[in-house]
Write a protein that holds these residues in place. Structure first.
Motif, short mmCIF file in Angstrom:
data_model
loop_
_atom_site.label_atom_id
_atom_site.label_comp_id
_atom_site.label_asym_id
_atom_site.label_seq_id
_atom_site.Cartn_x
_atom_site.Cartn_y
_atom_site.Cartn_z
N GLN A 1 6.84 -46.82 -18.68
CA GLN A 1 5.96 -46.92 -19.85
C GLN A 1 5.80 -48.38 -20.28
O GLN A 1 4.70 -48.81 -20.67
CB GLN A 1 6.51 -46.09 -21.03
N HIS A 2 6.88 -49.15 -20.22
CA HIS A 2 6.81 -50.55 -20.65
C HIS A 2 5.93 -51.37 -19.71
O HIS A 2 5.08 -52.16 -20.16
CB HIS A 2 8.21 -51.15 -20.72
N PHE B 1 3.25 -52.68 -30.06
CA PHE B 1 3.50 -51.69 -29.02
C PHE B 1 4.63 -50.79 -29.49
O PHE B 1 5.61 -51.25 -30.06
CB PHE B 1 3.89 -52.41 -27.72
N SER C 1 3.05 -43.29 -25.70
CA SER C 1 3.24 -44.63 -26.26
C SER C 1 1.92 -45.13 -26.83
O SER C 1 0.85 -44.56 -26.55
CB SER C 1 3.75 -45.58 -25.18
N ILE D 1 -0.47 -48.74 -28.17
CA ILE D 1 -0.70 -50.16 -28.41
C ILE D 1 -1.76 -50.27 -29.50
O ILE D 1 -2.69 -49.45 -29.56
CB ILE D 1 -1.15 -50.91 -27.13
N GLN E 1 2.38 -50.55 -20.29
CA GLN E 1 1.85 -51.24 -21.47
C GLN E 1 1.38 -52.64 -21.12
O GLN E 1 0.30 -53.08 -21.54
CB GLN E 1 2.91 -51.30 -22.58
N THR F 1 -3.47 -57.22 -27.81
CA THR F 1 -2.50 -56.23 -28.28
C THR F 1 -1.61 -56.88 -29.33
O THR F 1 -0.99 -57.92 -29.07
CB THR F 1 -1.64 -55.71 -27.11
N SER G 1 -2.49 -53.45 -21.58
CA SER G 1 -2.80 -54.51 -22.54
C SER G 1 -3.53 -55.66 -21.86
O SER G 1 -4.49 -56.22 -22.40
CB SER G 1 -1.53 -55.03 -23.21
#
Length: 399
Positions: free
Chosen positions: A98-99, A120, A127, A129, A102, A117, A106
């Motif tokens: 997930q990170h 977060f 998740s 942003i 992102q 962004t 982004s």
């Protein structure tokens, strides 16, 4: 500060180390300080790792006051100088996916549209942003999502690098750094350069599919919800199963479901209108029937019911006084130990309906309100509907 093994090898799932100290915080919770750790503490939008230390559950990990605290379900044994740590790998890898997703998403919004962004959040199921824009069109989402998944499929390297401020300044960073020393960059070459202290897979392919789930306005920004990897598959699987169940119910293939649902809603609206019209017609018949049987014009027309809603009583009361403008109606319904009362008066009838209701409500410990032409209220059935009906007539005749 403990040596951070998760920066040396983000795939490390078990490790052995020494217990430096074990103590309680100001709330009485036990935590352990280790010589080195593979447990990631919460920070930068990424949640903490869970797992075990010598079989004892780690329920929280925080970095504070120059130490990494491993909060425990219970204290370790006093003889536990040597500690074996085990990471909940499914949770950790999900956070890595997930990170990294992102970063990729982004960067897509930034590279394509210059939408920055500004925050977060990595949630349990999806998740988000927050983009620094107040307009996000469907084409923006489509293009950013398409670019993101292309980066995933290209299986690019995700690199981490510790740099000096001078080295960082020479790179095309997506956003300004939040620290001036111990600068760690997460880099997807020729795509995204970003300061970050989180854990990520080694390649973009490990992130899996990235899917935008929805958007919502958040003050002057737009919040984008998304999921990646196993989470994205789970979302797809749930929605697919819903569609499979709906298809035979709607008698339509998936691609025609929208039109089938719109048609169903239009039919529902039409049927509801027809039902309301029919009920109004029946209420009118009922009002005329009650008026035809009411011969003592010195008294209000009263009627008793069981289980009738206040809304039905209101419609019937209005129908009665509309049909005969010099009439007065008091309708009472008893349901499950409660009493509802509706009082209505035609525009040319004498008396004040609000005053009548005010005299009746104390008999049932009730509350209500209205005006001189129409009032309603309710209370407890401490007396029978029949006795209340007699009290209504007494109060009206003694006015």
């Amino acid at each position: 500060m403990a040596e951070k093994l998760y920066y040396q090898d983000q795939y490390l799932q078990t490790f052995n180390t020494e217990l430096v100290e074990e103590k309680q915080d100001e709330t009485g919770q036990w935590y352990a300080i280790l010589k080195e750790t593979a447990f990631y503490p919460e920070g930068g939008g990424q949640p903490f790792d869970t797992g075990t230390l010598n079989g004892v559950k780690v329920v929280n990990v925080v970095e504070m006051d120059g130490e990494i605290r491993h909060y425990l379900e219970r204290p370790l044994s006093l003889s536990d100088a040597n500690v074996e740590g085990k990471i909940d790998w499914e949770r950790r890898f999900d956070h890595m996916q997930q990170h990294a997703a992102q970063h990729i998403l982004s960067a897509a919004f930034d590279n394509l549209f210059r939408f920055k962004t500004v925050s977060f959040h990595l949630g349990r199921e999806e998740s988000t942003i927050d983009l620094d824009t107040n307009v996000l069109q469907e084409t923006h989402i489509h293009d950013a999502e398409e670019l993101s998944n292309r980066i995933v499929m290209e299986n690019r390297q995700i690199e981490t690098r510790w740099v000096t401020p001078e080295e960082a300044a020479a790179l095309p960073l997506r956003k300004a750094l939040s620290v001036e020393d111990n600068i760690r960059l997460v880099i997807i070459p020729d795509y995204d350069y970003n300061g970050c202290g989180g854990t990520h897979p080694a390649t973009t392919n490990e992130v899996g599919m990235i899917k935008v789930l929805g958007i919502e306005k958040e003050k002057k920004k737009v919040r984008v919800s998304f999921a990646a990897g196993k989470r994205a598959y789970s979302h797809f699987d749930k929605k697919q199963k819903v569609l499979e169940r709906l298809s035979p119910l709607l008698n339509a293939p998936q691609e025609n479901m929208e039109s089938a649902v719109l048609k169903l809603l239009q039919t529902k609206t039409q049927l509801e209108k027809e039902l309301t019209d029919t009920k109004d017609m029946l209420i009118g018949f009922e009002a005329r029937e009650l008026l035809s049987k009411h011969t003592d014009t010195e008294k209000p027309l009263t009627a008793l019911y069981t289980g009738r809603t206040i809304q039905e009583l209101q419609r019937l009361g209005r129908a009665i006084v509309s049909e005969k403008e010099d009439s007065v109606a008091v309708l009472i319904s008893e349901t499950d130990g409660k009493i509802q009362i509706v009082c209505a008066k035609g525009v040319i009838a004498a008396g004040n309906i609000k005053e009548l209701l005010s005299g009746v409500l104390p008999l049932v410990n009730g509350k209500g309100g209205g005006n001189e032409l129409f009032a309603q209220g309710g209370g407890q059935a401490v007396i029978s509907a029949e006795d209340l009906q007699e009290k209504v007539l007494e109060i009206w005749l003694s006015r």
